[in-house]
Design a protein around this motif. Sequence first.
Motif, PDB file in Angstrom:
ATOM      1  N   LEU A 186       0.675  -1.116  -0.002  1.00 57.41           N
ATOM      2  CA  LEU A 186      -0.128   0.144   0.026  1.00 57.41           C
ATOM      3  C   LEU A 186       0.903   1.273  -0.013  1.00 57.41           C
ATOM      4  N   PRO A 187       2.004   1.404   0.684  1.00 59.16           N
ATOM      5  CA  PRO A 187       2.657   2.517   0.495  1.00 59.16           C
ATOM      6  C   PRO A 187       3.144   3.271  -0.965  1.00 59.16           C
ATOM      7  N   PHE A 188       2.744   2.263  -1.795  1.00 51.90           N
ATOM      8  CA  PHE A 188       3.355   2.706  -3.042  1.00 51.90           C
ATOM      9  C   PHE A 188       2.015   2.977  -4.204  1.00 51.90           C
ATOM     10  N   GLN A 189       0.539   3.202  -3.649  1.00 50.06           N
ATOM     11  CA  GLN A 189      -0.314   3.648  -3.932  1.00 50.06           C
ATOM     12  C   GLN A 189      -0.962   4.836  -3.537  1.00 50.06           C
ATOM     13  N   GLU A 190      -0.887   5.755  -4.457  1.00 55.20           N
ATOM     14  CA  GLU A 190      -1.316   7.020  -4.059  1.00 55.20           C
ATOM     15  C   GLU A 190      -2.688   7.199  -4.299  1.00 55.20           C
ATOM     16  N   VAL A 191      -3.311   8.202  -3.173  1.00 59.84           N
ATOM     17  CA  VAL A 191      -4.694   8.456  -3.340  1.00 59.84           C
ATOM     18  C   VAL A 191      -4.936   9.583  -4.424  1.00 59.84           C
ATOM     19  N   VAL A 192      -6.021   9.645  -5.457  1.00 56.23           N
ATOM     20  CA  VAL A 192      -6.284  10.319  -6.317  1.00 56.23           C
ATOM     21  C   VAL A 192      -7.668  11.130  -6.078  1.00 56.23           C
ATOM     22  N   PRO A 193      -7.974  12.244  -6.534  1.00 53.88           N
ATOM     23  CA  PRO A 193      -9.340  12.955  -6.408  1.00 53.88           C
ATOM     24  C   PRO A 193     -10.278  12.208  -7.370  1.00 53.88           C
ATOM     25  N   LYS A 194     -11.218  11.681  -6.872  1.00 51.35           N
ATOM     26  CA  LYS A 194     -12.462  11.290  -7.688  1.00 51.35           C
ATOM     27  C   LYS A 194     -13.129  12.388  -8.620  1.00 51.35           C
ATOM     28  N   ASP A 195     -13.653  13.369  -7.858  1.00 52.14           N
ATOM     29  CA  ASP A 195     -14.463  14.192  -8.550  1.00 52.14           C
ATOM     30  C   ASP A 195     -13.583  15.013  -9.822  1.00 52.14           C
ATOM     31  N   TYR A 196     -12.186  15.311  -9.366  1.00 48.18           N
ATOM     32  CA  TYR A 196     -11.465  16.172 -10.292  1.00 48.18           C
ATOM     33  C   TYR A 196     -11.028  15.143 -11.629  1.00 48.18           C
ATOM     34  N   ILE A 197     -10.910  13.970 -11.422  1.00 47.58           N
ATOM     35  CA  ILE A 197     -10.701  13.127 -12.319  1.00 47.58           C
ATOM     36  C   ILE A 197     -12.054  12.694 -13.297  1.00 47.58           C
ATOM     37  N   GLU A 198     -13.170  12.460 -12.548  1.00 49.65           N
ATOM     38  CA  GLU A 198     -14.251  12.233 -13.300  1.00 49.65           C
ATOM     39  C   GLU A 198     -14.755  13.557 -14.289  1.00 49.65           C
ATOM     40  N   GLU A 199     -14.472  14.768 -13.898  1.00 53.71           N
ATOM     41  CA  GLU A 199     -14.976  15.778 -14.284  1.00 53.71           C
ATOM     42  C   GLU A 199     -13.948  16.251 -15.678  1.00 53.71           C
ATOM     43  N   ASN A 200     -12.723  15.860 -15.528  1.00 55.05           N
ATOM     44  CA  ASN A 200     -11.739  16.304 -16.413  1.00 55.05           C
ATOM     45  C   ASN A 200     -10.938  15.149 -17.437  1.00 55.05           C
ATOM     46  N   GLY A 201     -11.314  14.119 -16.729  1.00 58.16           N
ATOM     47  CA  GLY A 201     -10.686  12.710 -17.629  1.00 58.16           C
ATOM     48  C   GLY A 201      -9.149  12.575 -17.112  1.00 58.16           C
ATOM     49  N   SER A 202      -9.066  11.326 -17.149  1.00 57.12           N
ATOM     50  CA  SER A 202      -7.434  10.899 -16.845  1.00 57.12           C
ATOM     51  C   SER A 202      -6.347  11.696 -17.843  1.00 57.12           C
ATOM     52  N   GLU A 203      -6.659  11.930 -18.996  1.00 58.83           N
ATOM     53  CA  GLU A 203      -5.683  12.610 -19.777  1.00 58.83           C
ATOM     54  C   GLU A 203      -5.267  13.969 -19.210  1.00 58.83           C
ATOM     55  N   TYR A 204      -6.531  14.484 -18.848  1.00 58.18           N
ATOM     56  CA  TYR A 204      -6.113  15.774 -18.423  1.00 58.18           C
ATOM     57  C   TYR A 204      -5.372  15.714 -16.814  1.00 58.18           C
ATOM     58  N   PHE A 205      -5.913  14.769 -16.357  1.00 58.15           N
ATOM     59  CA  PHE A 205      -5.249  14.483 -14.950  1.00 58.15           C
ATOM     60  C   PHE A 205      -4.010  14.435 -14.982  1.00 58.15           C
ATOM     61  N   ALA A 206      -3.441  13.546 -15.994  1.00 59.32           N
ATOM     62  CA  ALA A 206      -1.869  13.396 -16.027  1.00 59.32           C
ATOM     63  C   ALA A 206      -1.014  14.489 -16.202  1.00 59.32           C
ATOM     64  N   LYS A 207      -1.621  15.363 -17.054  1.00 58.19           N
ATOM     65  CA  LYS A 207      -1.038  16.625 -17.305  1.00 58.19           C
ATOM     66  C   LYS A 207      -0.924  17.685 -16.232  1.00 58.19           C
ATOM     67  N   ASN A 208      -2.122  17.601 -15.367  1.00 60.57           N
ATOM     68  CA  ASN A 208      -2.434  18.628 -14.374  1.00 60.57           C
ATOM     69  C   ASN A 208      -2.776  17.886 -13.025  1.00 60.57           C
ATOM     70  N   PRO A 209      -1.877  17.163 -12.757  1.00 55.74           N
ATOM     71  CA  PRO A 209      -2.224  16.360 -11.580  1.00 55.74           C
ATOM     72  C   PRO A 209      -2.598  17.081 -10.237  1.00 55.74           C
ATOM     73  N   VAL A 210      -3.339  16.489  -9.111  1.00 55.21           N
ATOM     74  CA  VAL A 210      -3.828  17.181  -8.109  1.00 55.21           C
ATOM     75  C   VAL A 210      -3.660  15.992  -7.297  1.00 55.21           C
ATOM     76  N   GLY A 211      -2.999  16.168  -6.078  1.00 55.33           N
ATOM     77  CA  GLY A 211      -2.873  15.325  -4.930  1.00 55.33           C
ATOM     78  C   GLY A 211      -3.207  15.701  -3.819  1.00 55.33           C
ATOM     79  N   ALA A 212      -2.966  15.013  -2.736  1.00 53.62           N
ATOM     80  CA  ALA A 212      -2.997  15.773  -1.090  1.00 53.62           C
ATOM     81  C   ALA A 212      -1.695  15.499  -0.375  1.00 53.62           C
ATOM     82  N   GLY A 213      -0.735  15.617  -1.228  1.00 58.85           N
ATOM     83  CA  GLY A 213       0.622  15.456  -0.363  1.00 58.85           C
ATOM     84  C   GLY A 213       1.186  16.862  -0.525  1.00 58.85           C
ATOM     85  N   PRO A 214       2.409  16.656   0.141  1.00 56.94           N
ATOM     86  CA  PRO A 214       3.093  18.062   0.839  1.00 56.94           C
ATOM     87  C   PRO A 214       3.330  19.161  -0.319  1.00 56.94           C
TER      88      PRO A 214
END
Lengths: 537, 336
Positions: A186-214
């Motif tokens: 599990l330490p290698f699996q990062e949590v991603v934002p559901k709404d953001y990806i569903e709204e914008n698509g994964s391709e957009y997400f890969a170019k404009n990533p949004v996480g919850a990290g520092p």
Amino acid sequence: MKNKILLSLVMLLTILFVFAGCSSGNNDQEGTNQTSQEQEEKEQAEKPVAKKEVLTVAIPTEVLTLDPAMHRDRVTETVIRNMFDGLVTRTTDMEIVPEIAESWEQTSPTEWVFKIRQGITFHNGEALTADDVAFTFNRLVTEGAVDGESSPRNGLLGPVEKVEATDEYTAKFTLTEPSPVFLAMLPFQEVVPKDYIEENGSEYFAKNPVGAGPFKFIKKDSKLNEQVIMERYENYWGGSPDISPVGNAQVDVVIFKIMPETASRIAALQAGQVQIVQEIPPDMIEQLEADSNIEVKGADSTRERFIELNVNKPPFDNVKVRQAMNYAVNYEEIVKYILNGNGEALKGPYMPKGFAYNDQIPGYDYNPEKAKELLTEAGYPDGFDVVIDAKADEKDVAEAVANQLRDVDVNASVRVWDYAVLKEKIAEGSRLMIAANWGNGSLDPTGILEPKFKSGGRGNFSFYGNARVDELIAKAMVETDSQKRADYWKEIQQIIYDEAPAVFGYITQELYAQRANVTNWEPSPDGRINLHDVGLE
Amino acid sequence: MKSIKILERLLAAIPIMIGVAILVFLFVRLTPGDPVDLMMGSAGSVSQQEIQALQEEFDLDKPLHVQLYIFLKDVVRGDLGDSFTQREPVTDIIGRALPATIELAFGAAFFAVLFAIPIGVYSAVKQNSITDRLSMAFSFLGISMPAFWFGIILIIVFGVKLGWLPISGRLDYGFNFPSVTGLYLIDTVLARDWPALKNAVLHLILPSIALGMQLLAVLARVTRSSMLEVLRQDYVTLARAKGLREFIVIVKHALRNALIPTITVLGIQIGVLLGGNMIIETVFAWPGLGRLAVDSIFSRDFPLIQGVVMIYAFTYVIANLVVDVLYTYINPKITL
């Protein structure tokens, strides 16, 4: 007319040249990444606003993607992990501690329930809930879930079938069969934002990533083949309470800069243009340590290196020959002289730091006479000719091994390959002795003994197969009683050790170097570079 | 008339490009190495379904002729496919890397021309002088020096010991100008962002020298020998007899005619600079096409290899065309 064009061209060139010449002379007037203290003081005196603290890390290969679901690459992982947090994380001692998950519980052999911490926000301000966690993992394990493509990380999660959010802050994982290594992956699996990806698509997400990290991604000037830039996320929830300090990241800006050439990485560190460098070759340690501005740091690698012996082909179809190889090679000496002591020879097929290490295995000590005896018994009193196949980075060690084998009349030589080509030759079964390595970030025997020594395993280059080993591996991979599981794995190690399908090798220390003004940074055995707590003096 | 000829030449490039595309397609698939297996790395466990899923996704499970058909169908639409490792359209990835490579190639060519022509002319005029001997010895060194080694030496001297110049990348962090062409020297000028321009020029200096050194040596030798020949021509003697200043004679009368072979070599070498800079781009962490080529070959990223090689082929076609067009300006006797 033409003369005029020529003349103006010459003038332009001259101007440009003079300009370039001047610039190099007064480099420090308005440059942007000065590192020497003098320059910084000057800068601060000139400008009332404090200059941003920038930490630059040189990485050896390019970042493949910024979508945590779409790669299986360690460097990419290292970079991404500073923008995203996982359910759990690891200390530099490899202990698993809570991160986004506050606590967890195994409610049945195939069910895990995670309590999600409240008050965590993604970089776009949205709150992180169990929905996001469920979405993240279903995206990994469901075929075609990433804009119609499948994540290559599915196998890392083993038997995870689905994840549900049972309430706003509780996520339930359902597995198809018990998986003892579930938590370790599990330490290698990062949590991603559901709404953001569903709204914008994964391709957009890969170019404009949004996480919850520092750190949050800065798109401007970030290019995956050049550098990835991140700025501190001011509303960060603080990070794992088990790893101090808790709170926002120390530095303002982090740059991961791709520098493929080792010599250039080291030069950039010496010039102060980068602050942390990966993959230092052991022969550079002395030179770097002589520089008072630089510190060299090491962490035990989780990658085992050994020489695999093709058990289907003579002479290695004879177990005595394989054992003789183990007696003839002195890895202690190789570690000492070739790796400058930065490593540890292995006694058997598994590393001492991992779970269920069998410490009863005595190891084949260096004993050339015994090796010769065994070779004679096996019908090779005069030895034989053999080629050791190696990747470029294994060449030095492979040559030392060849040299030691010649002492027992085995006429060994080394051939260096492009790994992609070698891999095909290995799969054909046409190679005899292969200097190989296998990573095992999970620190569990599953990650290495299964792929390497099970019949038909993906990394089984020796074509070793033993019915008892296969049976025990199958059992161990679903056994949840950790005592029983450990016993299975220990027996497996003993059998593999006795049958010696490989010359059991060594693990290295992975070497890093940093500028002396970098504070609170320690390399981690899993190769992650966690910059949350790191500061600059 | 000339523009029609140029158009004809450009159209003739199309069958060449398609031929190149088919050859590369076949060669990369004949080379040993399985992209999916390499992608999975050598660590941990991987399930067989996963490998199959990826093979299907990349069409690698289909017969070769079907794959070729899919590839060509896309190529004629200008779609080079998606990179296996980066999961992005190959055209986007190349589009990001190409400006860096062009900028470096022109930086190197600029550096080479700037020094090669004066050195060549001077050596020819003062033939067999000490300066001539020295500069020819120097150019011999330039030709034989491995670019890799020379690059590292430049880095150690100017980056580490003297600390004058940045040694990696194209630009420092913290500038803010809009990206129009992707060529920083042009974008910064358009935005009138002079500190950024300076920073970009500084980054360009060392890699340009390392890449341009061999070209400098070659051009200096070519210019020298062609100058030597021209200086013996009757019209040069005539110009001198007319009482023109020696400088005018050399630059206006001799050099212009002597430059034809130099331009030929330069044109061909620009193609080499654009395509042969894998090592320099690696040493200076320059995010260009050469590094992309190396990375894609090692990971057997078929679509990316195909794309990069096609760009290389195209570059050569264009470079040759440009040289031919330039000829007609320098020497009106030559037509396209």
